[in-house]
Design an enzyme around this catalytic site. Sequence first.
Site, short mmCIF file in Angstrom:
data_model
loop_
_atom_site.label_atom_id
_atom_site.label_comp_id
_atom_site.label_asym_id
_atom_site.label_seq_id
_atom_site.Cartn_x
_atom_site.Cartn_y
_atom_site.Cartn_z
N HIS A 82 4.56 -4.22 -66.47
CA HIS A 82 4.33 -3.77 -65.10
C HIS A 82 3.64 -4.87 -64.30
O HIS A 82 2.70 -5.50 -64.77
CB HIS A 82 3.45 -2.52 -65.11
CG HIS A 82 3.14 -2.01 -63.73
ND1 HIS A 82 4.00 -1.21 -63.03
CD2 HIS A 82 2.07 -2.20 -62.92
CE1 HIS A 82 3.48 -0.93 -61.84
NE2 HIS A 82 2.31 -1.54 -61.75
N ASP A 161 0.42 11.68 -59.52
CA ASP A 161 0.14 10.36 -58.95
C ASP A 161 0.92 10.16 -57.65
O ASP A 161 0.42 9.58 -56.70
CB ASP A 161 0.48 9.24 -59.94
CG ASP A 161 0.35 7.89 -59.27
OD1 ASP A 161 -0.78 7.57 -58.85
OD2 ASP A 161 1.37 7.19 -59.08
N ARG A 168 -3.76 8.99 -50.65
CA ARG A 168 -4.69 7.85 -50.57
C ARG A 168 -4.23 6.86 -49.52
O ARG A 168 -5.03 6.24 -48.82
CB ARG A 168 -4.79 7.16 -51.94
CG ARG A 168 -5.59 7.97 -52.96
CD ARG A 168 -5.35 7.45 -54.36
NE ARG A 168 -5.64 6.05 -54.50
CZ ARG A 168 -4.95 5.20 -55.29
NH1 ARG A 168 -3.95 5.64 -56.04
NH2 ARG A 168 -5.26 3.94 -55.35
N SER A 183 -3.83 5.26 -61.48
CA SER A 183 -2.50 5.49 -60.88
C SER A 183 -1.43 4.70 -61.65
O SER A 183 -0.41 5.25 -62.07
CB SER A 183 -2.55 5.04 -59.42
OG SER A 183 -1.27 4.88 -58.89
N LYS A 187 1.45 6.32 -64.97
CA LYS A 187 2.91 6.18 -64.98
C LYS A 187 3.36 5.44 -66.24
O LYS A 187 4.38 5.76 -66.84
CB LYS A 187 3.38 5.44 -63.72
CG LYS A 187 3.26 6.32 -62.48
CD LYS A 187 3.56 5.56 -61.21
CE LYS A 187 2.39 4.70 -60.79
NZ LYS A 187 2.26 4.38 -59.40
N1 URA Z 1 0.25 0.60 -57.43
C1 URA Z 1 0.19 1.87 -57.90
O1 URA Z 1 1.10 2.34 -58.57
N2 URA Z 1 -0.91 2.59 -57.62
C2 URA Z 1 -1.96 2.13 -56.89
O2 URA Z 1 -2.91 2.83 -56.69
C3 URA Z 1 -1.87 0.80 -56.41
C4 URA Z 1 -0.75 0.07 -56.71
#
Ligand code: URA
Length: 434
Positions: A82, A161, A168, A183, A187
Amino acid sequence: MRMYDLIMKKRNGGHLTEEEIDFMIRGYTAGEIPDYQMSAMMMAIYFVGMDEKETLHLTMSMARSGELLDLSALSGIKVDKHSTGGVGDKTSLALGPMAAACGIKIAKMSGRGLGHTGGTIDKLESFEGFSTEISTRQFIQNVNTIGIAIMGQTKELAPADKLLYALRDVTATVDNMSLIASSIMSKKLAAGADAILLDVKTGSGAFMKKQENAFALAEEMVQIGKNAGRNTIAVVSDMDQPLGEAVGNALEVKEAIATLKGAGPADFTELCLTLGSLMLVMGGKAADEEEGREMLHKAVSDGSALAKLAEFVKAQGGNDEMVYHPDRLPRANMIEPLFSAEDGYVEELICDEVGNASLILGGGRETKESTIDLSVGILLKKKVGDYVRRGDVLALLHANDRKKLETARDRLLQAYRIGKHQRAEGPVILGVVR
Ligand code: URA
């Protein structure tokens, strides 16, 4: 339990328990806790912070809010990668096939681009017919037979999320370390891989502008991964200027193809080799990073990495001829230069401005509903540390619309700071957190 009491507890500096966090996440996902209460909680967390335990509980609770992908039908160690995102970040396009050619199983969920940063799915759609809308069954079958598959992130993956991130985004509570870490990791944990490799970007084009914050985020995510029982490593890499030379979907695909042939830009190649060698070690294919690098070099020089890209593109409905004939990828009608107005060294190349220039050309999305032009973008001919004379070409703009071209050209000129000081181009890899 009442949400009001939890907000008060956090506001007063308290620590939330696992049960309280579960109550809050379940209630919010089910629509029982309203946005205004969750907004207040996010702001309280923003100011008060969360400790390691709370951050882990929040991550696990969000991961469990939807489907947990079961990759047990795949043999071997599954490694996910990621990136926290940036301009010109086409790493998955080259790294995925390189690592898969060396025997790593890549089962990856990717997203689309929004704003000035691009998404892997959009880039891959430069291959005619390519689709990431494949079933989970097909996804697992492709990983088993080819070694690599990429699908769009399903709605069922960590839905809490998705809701929280949108909230947010409009309540100025994105840039809190625990919230970002939970967050991203929720995932990744829900996506089911055994090992997680993170590329945390820092610099003008990254979420984390300051290096110390990027390292803190990397450490926080590695800790969450470890606490959740997944082998997790984070690389902190430079995003103070765009990665490589190409910015824009099809242009980035072409650069990834060149890299798979051993002719990519030095910074991008180095990032792929560093991440790839760690991936090979995490996946049990190489004893150490040095051996991993050798394996990756071999996959590039013997053509197996490029062949893997072709196999992957074909398996997901794409035209694999384009891998061997990148000139058949989408091409813009106009290619026009941006000239330097002065003599001097490129002291700065501001990522966000390059990304915005590409967005103006049509290469990115202003809103989720925008359609993008895969053919447009920018090829950077001069980067930080290069000397230029007045009239030299700084970059080439690939465009399909004259008005957009002129606006983007003005914007791109703002990205370049030219001055008397030669600033050495820094390393692309700033550190590894294990
Ligand atoms: N990328 C994400 O998936 N979440 C965040 O909070 C910031 C960047």
